[in-house]
Scaffold this active site. Sequence first.
Site, short mmCIF file in Angstrom:
data_model
loop_
_atom_site.label_atom_id
_atom_site.label_comp_id
_atom_site.label_asym_id
_atom_site.label_seq_id
_atom_site.Cartn_x
_atom_site.Cartn_y
_atom_site.Cartn_z
N GLY A 158 0.82 -1.20 0.00
CA GLY A 158 0.00 0.00 0.00
C GLY A 158 0.85 1.25 0.00
O GLY A 158 2.08 1.20 0.14
N PHE A 159 0.20 2.38 -0.12
CA PHE A 159 0.86 3.68 -0.26
C PHE A 159 1.79 3.99 0.92
O PHE A 159 3.00 4.16 0.76
CB PHE A 159 -0.23 4.73 -0.42
N ILE A 160 1.25 4.00 2.13
CA ILE A 160 2.04 4.38 3.30
C ILE A 160 2.99 3.26 3.71
O ILE A 160 4.15 3.50 4.04
CB ILE A 160 1.11 4.80 4.45
N TYR A 211 -16.10 3.92 8.06
CA TYR A 211 -14.63 3.90 8.03
C TYR A 211 -14.06 4.50 9.31
O TYR A 211 -13.24 3.89 9.99
CB TYR A 211 -14.12 4.66 6.80
N LYS A 258 -12.01 2.73 12.66
CA LYS A 258 -10.70 3.17 13.15
C LYS A 258 -10.77 3.57 14.63
O LYS A 258 -9.85 3.28 15.41
CB LYS A 258 -10.19 4.32 12.30
#
Length: 337
Positions: free
Chosen positions: A11-13, A153, A157
């Site tokens: 993934g991106f991070i 979402y 979290k």
Amino acid sequence: MTKIFITGTAGFIGFHLAQLLLEQGHQVHGYDGMTDYYDPALKHRRHQMLLQNAKFTCTEAMLEDMDALTACTDHFQPDVIVHLAGQAGVRYSLENPRSYIDSNIVGTFKVMEIARLRKVDHLLMASTSSAYGANTEMPYAETHKADTQLTIYAATKKANEVMAHSYAHLWDLPTTMFRFFTVYGPWGRPDMALFKFTKGILEGTPIDIYNHGNMFRDFTYVEDLVRGIALLIDTPPVRPATPEDIQAGDSLSPVAPHRVVNIGNSEKVRLLDFVEAIEDALGKKAVRNYMDIQPGDVPATWANADLLKRLTGYTPQTDFKDGVNKFVAWYREYYEK
């Protein structure tokens, strides 16, 4: 050298964090489900780049697969777990909420179980600025009340933060939750605004600008973000002897080695200024489609990052115009535009 197990390395991070930690000489094992939420080719390319480093190994499996998680951590024996994988995206949570329960609740529970069984030195997990929900007191501080999440979402979290607190308390598991603020940069996700705006402007197709541009975001450059995470790895929370030992402004729990930390640029940027920065970098004007605010969106986010600085001595500081230029340069090279 520390052995660090990272979920979401395709993934991106996760990709950027793994790159940084490998550069620092750590051994990294990545874990990623390679889901098709966006183009898996981008994910495979990130993993291919990481695999060029001999200190990187990886497993491709879903978070919900406890057998796979157990097998690879049995083999790798991590000192630290950084949990970044999960179902991302505020707007997609309106379309497919079940995927957020499966990945962000069930998957995160299994990662926490692995951390407990392995007795890792530090568990670090991704949360989001969306956890602040309808809170209008800004800049957002970790000690603010955050009980009014506006999407499933954000709710998943916040649930992760609460679940992690119980594990930290019960099993004395040092746990840091970090709340990200609008992360952007090279190798970003195609569903994110910067990516979509860049693509639309280059192709001459309209870009959707919500709330008629009256939006503010604390844009955080991805390399700044992962530097903050890397520094927090070496700063595990310690259960305080008494509540009086907790300094003002610290989110450290009075009953557990558990802390929430904002990682943001601490600069509130107008969405239209962000669009203009992309136009400037591309040398081309956008076709703007102004729209009403989306359900679940908040008009503004803005981080108080004082706690991050107190713990690590570090503050993200990349100017959004510089960050946009770096993304556009990557986009043009990657897509040969």
